[in-house]
Scaffold this active site. Structure first.
Site, PDB file in Angstrom:
ATOM      1  N   SER A  77       3.488   0.938   0.087  1.00 53.13           N
ATOM      2  CA  SER A  77       2.085   1.187  -0.262  1.00 53.13           C
ATOM      3  C   SER A  77       1.438   2.188   0.683  1.00 53.13           C
ATOM      4  CB  SER A  77       1.296  -0.121  -0.250  1.00 53.13           C
ATOM      5  OG  SER A  77       1.231  -0.647   1.061  1.00 53.13           O
TER       6      SER A  77
ATOM      7  N   SER B 152      -1.088  -3.265  -2.871  1.00 47.13           N
ATOM      8  CA  SER B 152      -1.962  -3.425  -1.718  1.00 47.13           C
ATOM      9  C   SER B 152      -1.196  -3.211  -0.426  1.00 47.13           C
ATOM     10  CB  SER B 152      -2.598  -4.808  -1.734  1.00 47.13           C
ATOM     11  OG  SER B 152      -1.616  -5.793  -1.528  1.00 47.13           O
ATOM     12  N   LYS B 153      -1.957  -3.206   0.610  1.00 48.57           N
ATOM     13  CA  LYS B 153      -1.461  -2.916   1.949  1.00 48.57           C
ATOM     14  C   LYS B 153      -0.143  -3.598   2.303  1.00 48.57           C
ATOM     15  CE  LYS B 153      -3.918  -2.051   6.238  1.00 48.57           C
ATOM     16  NZ  LYS B 153      -5.279  -1.992   6.796  1.00 48.57           N
ATOM     17  N   ARG B 154      -0.011  -4.831   1.858  1.00 47.07           N
ATOM     18  CA  ARG B 154       1.178  -5.598   2.230  1.00 47.07           C
ATOM     19  C   ARG B 154       2.428  -5.170   1.470  1.00 47.07           C
ATOM     20  NH1 ARG B 154      -1.083  -9.192   5.351  1.00 47.07           N
ATOM     21  NH2 ARG B 154       0.826 -10.033   6.220  1.00 47.07           N
ATOM     22  N   ASP B 155       2.253  -4.513   0.332  1.00 48.64           N
ATOM     23  CA  ASP B 155       3.410  -4.201  -0.493  1.00 48.64           C
ATOM     24  C   ASP B 155       4.240  -3.070   0.090  1.00 48.64           C
ATOM     25  OD1 ASP B 155       2.864  -6.072  -2.642  1.00 48.64           O
ATOM     26  OD2 ASP B 155       1.120  -4.813  -3.061  1.00 48.64           O
TER      27      ASP B 155
END
Length: 438
Positions: free
Chosen positions: A219, A213-216
């Site tokens: 990504s 997801s966005k936070r990873d």
RNA sequence: GGCCCCUUCGACUAGUGGUUAGGUCACAGCCCUCUCAAGGCUGUUGCACGGGUUCGAAUCCCGUAGGGGCUGCCA
């Protein structure tokens, strides 16, 4: 009928690597089959549709070398390619469903599609034949296709667009597999033939726990651009997530992927994302790419990092950059690695200074200074010869002898070839740097 | 919870009844070397588990466990 495939991202201001891989697989399939790759922007949610958000998609795809044959900027005869501009088409299809008695309206004004409540079998090119029993409304409620405010829901517009745009193969993330029976109901109700489905495995977080997801880290395609990965390397890595040439090759040019790419070769298992291997491939590509290409990318990376290359002769910058090719996996490290070429106040690594700039090495450095000052020919060969000769005279191993020089000239114990960097730096700078006290 | 998908080294994968289970990343050691990279060599680690089928299963079947996805008036 030649295949028509598409990538249909939503402009969120963020291009996910998973999305990029979906785009890549579609693109590969189109290239393999001589088909058409369509880009369609799914901006039904007007609130987050901004010009910049769309630009992120264009930039990401182009950086990866994924050019679309039809879509925004390039046009095509199945447009418009923004859902926000296709309202008349949706109204028409909506009416058809209405006329067919497939729709009903909730009290609050939302419109739902009445499921026929049958078992739908999704014939998937990757996952095989997957039956879905939709008979129970409590587990498979009728899907909403239009909100009370008149705006459209994904399932409906996605299917309508695929029909209207003549999409023959829908390749998308496996997270859509469960949505597919619903989409097939829509195709049926509209009297349209469903496309070939191909649900590709998801990209999971590094630990495999959940979708990336966005936070990873890693990504966002934008992060690869910002960190200075080799575009060819990232694209290569993406190819290897869920697909393989099956001959143990890792680094493989895209031209060689195209003829090998096919739907039945796509894996079914989700893949955890290994940024480490991605960086390795990036390094491989940097090392083996033509010097001109590396120079261009490296130049860009340094300028982006705030290094004012314009102050130096192009010839000098070029030579300097060439000594760095193949040394780094990612160009964001270049300012630290090659900064000494472009500034005289480069930082001196304290540990390196402590070890190599000592009273013991001082006489050697002075000898080097003297020898270089009097060197008749300022070229790599002469420089190498004189340094090696001196090391022998001092009875010191070459490595031990050269490290103090390297630290004086670059501030670090790691860097490009000594002989080359001395030559490129030029006599004046080299002597000045050797004259510094410590 | 329900439905769907998946299960080979830590990670990505090759392998579709008989292999010493191969490659790559990462990791460790050695070699090479002006440093760093690169390169060479070597090594550690794997067929989730339990039942079948079979002369023989990583490969076929069933079950269990585990993981993932979906289950929105997000896409």
């Amino acid at each position: 009928m030649t295949p028509r495939v598409r990538f249909a991202p939503s402009p969120t201001g963020f291009l996910h690597v998973g999305g990029a891989r979906t785009a890549l697989f579609n693109w590969l399939y189109a290239r393999r089959t001589g088909g058409t790759f369509v880009l369609r922007i799914e901006d039904t949610d007007a609130a987050r549709n901004t010009e910049e958000a769309v630009q992120v998609i264009y930039d990401g795809l182009r950086w990866l070398g994924i050019e679309w044959d039809e879509g925004p900027l390039v046009g095509g005869d199945r447009g418009p390619y923004f859902q926000s501009e296709r309202n008349a088409i949706y109204e028409r299809y909506f009416q058809r469903l209405q006329d067919g008695g497939h729709l009903y309206t909730e009290e609050n004004g939302a419109t739902r599609f009445r499921s026929p409540r049958e078992t739908v079998v999704v014939e998937d090119a990757v996952c095989g034949s997957v039956p879905f029993d939709l008979s129970d409304p409590t587990t498979h409620p009728d899907m909403t296709i239009r909100r009370p405010d008149g705006s459209w829901i994904f399932h409906f517009v996605n299917v309508v667009d695929d029909i209207e745009m003549g999409i023959t193969h829908v390749m998308r993330g496996e997270d859509h597999l469960s949505n597919t029976p619903k989409h097939m109901e829509l195709y049926r109700a509209l009297g349209a033939t469903p496309p070939v489905w191909a649900h590709i495995p998801l990209i999971l977080k590094k630990d495999g726990k959940g979708k990336m997801s966005k936070r990873d880290e890693g990504s966002s395609v934008a992060s690869y651009i910002a960190d200075g990965y080799a575009p060819e390397g990232v694209r290569n890595f993406l190819c290897l997530l869920g697909w393989s040439p099956k001959d143990n090759r890792e680094k493989i040019p895209i031209e060689e992927v195209i003829p090998l790419f096919d739907l039945d070769k796509i894996n079914r298992r989700n893949a955890a994302f290994d940024l480490e291997k991605c960086a390795w491939l990036s390094g491989e590509w940097f090392r083996e790419m033509p010097p001109e290409r590396h120079r261009a990318l490296a130049w860009e990376a340094l300028v982006r990092a705030g290094v004012d290359l314009a102050r130096f002769p192009a010839e000098y910058v070029q030579q300097a950059l060439d000594t760095c090719q193949g040394k780094l996996r990612v160009l964001k490290d270049l300012p630290a690695y090659a900064g000494f070429y472009f500034r005289d106040d480069y930082p001196i690594d304290p540990a390196a200074a402590g070890k190599h700039l000592t009273s013991e090495t001082k006489p050697r450095l002075e000898a080097v200074r003297t020898a270089l000052a009097g060197l008749p020919d300022w070229d790599v060969t002469s420089i190498e010869t004189v340094l090696k000769t001196l090391a022998t005279q001092f009875g010191v191993k070459l490595g031990a002898f050269l490290q103090p020089v390297r630290v004086m000239l670059t501030g670090s114990t790691a860097g490009p070839s000594m002989y080359h960097l001395v030559e490129i730096l030029g006599r004046e700078k080299v002597l000045e740097r050797l004259d510094r006290s410590f």
